[in-house]
Motif scaffolding. Structure first.
Motif, PDB file in Angstrom:
ATOM      1  N   SER A 219      -4.575 -98.233  26.655  1.00  0.00           N
ATOM      2  CA  SER A 219      -3.197 -97.975  26.246  1.00  0.00           C
ATOM      3  C   SER A 219      -2.794 -96.536  26.559  1.00  0.00           C
ATOM      4  N   LEU A 220      -3.678 -95.578  26.291  1.00  0.00           N
ATOM      5  CA  LEU A 220      -3.368 -94.174  26.557  1.00  0.00           C
ATOM      6  C   LEU A 220      -3.267 -93.908  28.056  1.00  0.00           C
ATOM      7  N   GLY A 225      -2.764 -90.474  29.838  1.00  0.00           N
ATOM      8  CA  GLY A 225      -3.732 -89.856  28.937  1.00  0.00           C
ATOM      9  C   GLY A 225      -5.056 -90.578  28.952  1.00  0.00           C
ATOM     10  N   ASP A 226      -5.962 -90.114  28.110  1.00  0.00           N
ATOM     11  CA  ASP A 226      -7.263 -90.766  27.989  1.00  0.00           C
ATOM     12  C   ASP A 226      -7.939 -90.247  26.724  1.00  0.00           C
ATOM     13  N   LEU A 241      -9.307 -85.816  23.347  1.00  0.00           N
ATOM     14  CA  LEU A 241      -8.179 -86.343  24.101  1.00  0.00           C
ATOM     15  C   LEU A 241      -8.169 -85.721  25.489  1.00  0.00           C
ATOM     16  N   CYS A 245      -2.658 -86.513  27.200  1.00  0.00           N
ATOM     17  CA  CYS A 245      -2.784 -86.462  25.738  1.00  0.00           C
ATOM     18  C   CYS A 245      -3.303 -85.112  25.243  1.00  0.00           C
ATOM     19  N   SER A 251       0.071 -85.079  19.985  1.00  0.00           N
ATOM     20  CA  SER A 251      -1.321 -85.534  20.038  1.00  0.00           C
ATOM     21  C   SER A 251      -1.880 -85.865  18.656  1.00  0.00           C
ATOM     22  N   THR A 254      -0.674 -89.157  17.693  1.00  0.00           N
ATOM     23  CA  THR A 254      -1.418 -90.175  18.435  1.00  0.00           C
ATOM     24  C   THR A 254      -2.741 -90.483  17.743  1.00  0.00           C
TER      25      THR A 254
END
Length: 276
Positions: A219-220, A225-226, A241, A245, A251, A254
Motif C-alpha cells: 500500500s505504501l 513509500g516503503d 519508513l 514516507c 509520517s 501513517t
C-alpha cells in the motif's frame, strides 16, 4: 525455487495467445492487482458455438502466466459445451502439473472461463464478492470458490484450500471458517473451536512480518513509500519508513492511523508501533 515442469517453463517464457483481443464475443475477468493475481480472458465464438480464438492478459507469477496460456490453448476449437466442462485440473494436467502452492493459478483460469461464458450468454457479470460469503478478506475469496475447489479437487485440509484458492494465506483470521466449510462439504462434524491462546513472541513476529510484507508495504509503495521491520520486543514494533514516507510531514499519522491500526486489527490489539 519452485519445481516447475518443462511445459510450465515453456508457457511462461513463451506464452501463447497473450494480449487483448479486438471485438471479442466474450470477456471474463477475475482477481485483482491488490490480491497479487489478475486474469482477463477474451474469447471469439462463432455462430455454431465453437471457440475460434482465445487470448489473455494476466498479472501474476510464472504459474499464473503459464496457466493462462495453457487455458487458451485448451479452449481453441472446443464448443462452448465442451469448454464448460473444463476445470482447473485440466489446466494443471495440460502443463504436466503445478506446485501444490501454485494450484490457485489454475483455479483462477477456471473462474475466468466461467465469467467469460456468462458474459457471452448475456448474464450479468458477478460483482466482487456478490457470489457467496466473503471468507478471506486478504485475498477476496468467497465460500463459493472455496466449496468448488474442495469438491472438484478432493481437498481434505485447510492447507490444501490455501494452495488452491489463497484463502487463509494472509493474516490467518479466516482459518476457523475454512475449517467449518471443509467440514460442511465433507460431511464431517466440525471440531469444537479451541480456546484462544495468547500469541507467543515468535508467532506475533511471524504475523507482523507477513502483514507488513503483504498488506502494509504494498500500500505504501503505491505512493512512492516503503517500510521495513527493524525490531520487535513483545508487542512493541520498531519500523523504518523509506522512500517518500521517510520525509512526509504525515509520517507519524501513517504510523498510527495505518501501520499500527492494521497490525492491531490483523495481529494483536496490544501492538505499539514506533519509528526507528
Amino acid at each position: 525455487m519452485w519445481d516447475y515442469t518443462d511445459k510450465v517453463k515453456d508457457h511462461f517464457l513463451n506464452p501463447r495467445n497473450a494480449g487483448a483481443m479486438d471485438n471479442p464475443d466474450a470477456v471474463g475477468e477475475v482477481g485483482s492487482l491488490a490480491c497479487g493475481d489478475a486474469l482477463k480472458l477474451f474469447l471469439r465464438i462463432n455462430a455454431q458455438g465453437v471457440i475460434e480464438d482465445a487470448t489473455f492478459q494476466t498479472f501474476g507469477c510464472a504459474s499464473a502466466i503459464a496457466s493462462s496460456s495453457a487455458l487458451t490453448e485448451l479452449l481453441k476449437g472446443r464448443t462452448v459445451e465442451e469448454a464448460e466442462r473444463l476445470t482447473n485440473k485440466d489446466i494443471a494436467e495440460y502443463l504436466g502439473g503445478l506446485p501444490r502452492e501454485k494450484m490457485h493459478c489454475s483455479v483462477m483460469g477456471e473462474e475466468a472461463l466461467s465469467a467469460a461464458l456468462k458474459n457471452w450468454r448475456g448474464e450479468a457479470a458477478p460483482q466482487a464478492h456478490a457470489e457467496g460469503e466473503l471468507v478471506c478478506r486478504c485475498f477476496g475469496v468467497t465460500d463459493v470458490t472455496i466449496r468448488r475447489a474442495i469438491e472438484e479437487n478432493g481437498l481434505r485440509t485447510v492447507e490444501e484450500i490455501t494452495n488452491y484458492t489463497k484463502a487463509g494465506g494472509g493474516c490467518g483470521d479466516c482459518v476457523p471458517r475454512l475449517e467449518e466449510i471443509l467440514a460442511e462439504v465433507l460431511g464431517r462434524t466440525p471440531a469444537p473451536a479451541p480456546a484462544a491462546r495468547p500469541l507467543t513472541n515468535l508467532q506475533r513476529m511471524q504475523k507482523v512480518m507477513r502483514v507488513i510484507d503483504e498488506v502494509v508495504a504494498p500500500s505504501l509503495r503505491k505512493d512512492g513509500g516503503d517500510i521495513e521491520l527493524v525490531d520487535m520486543d513483545g508487542a512493541d514494533v520498531l519500523v523504518s519508513l523509506r522512500g517518500a514516507c521517510s520525509s512526509c510531514p504525515s509520517s507519524q499519522l501513517t504510523l498510527t492511523d495505518f501501520v499500527q491500526k492494521t497490525l492491531r486489527e490483523q495481529v494483536d490489539p496490544a501492538i505499539r508501533v514506533r519509528r526507528a
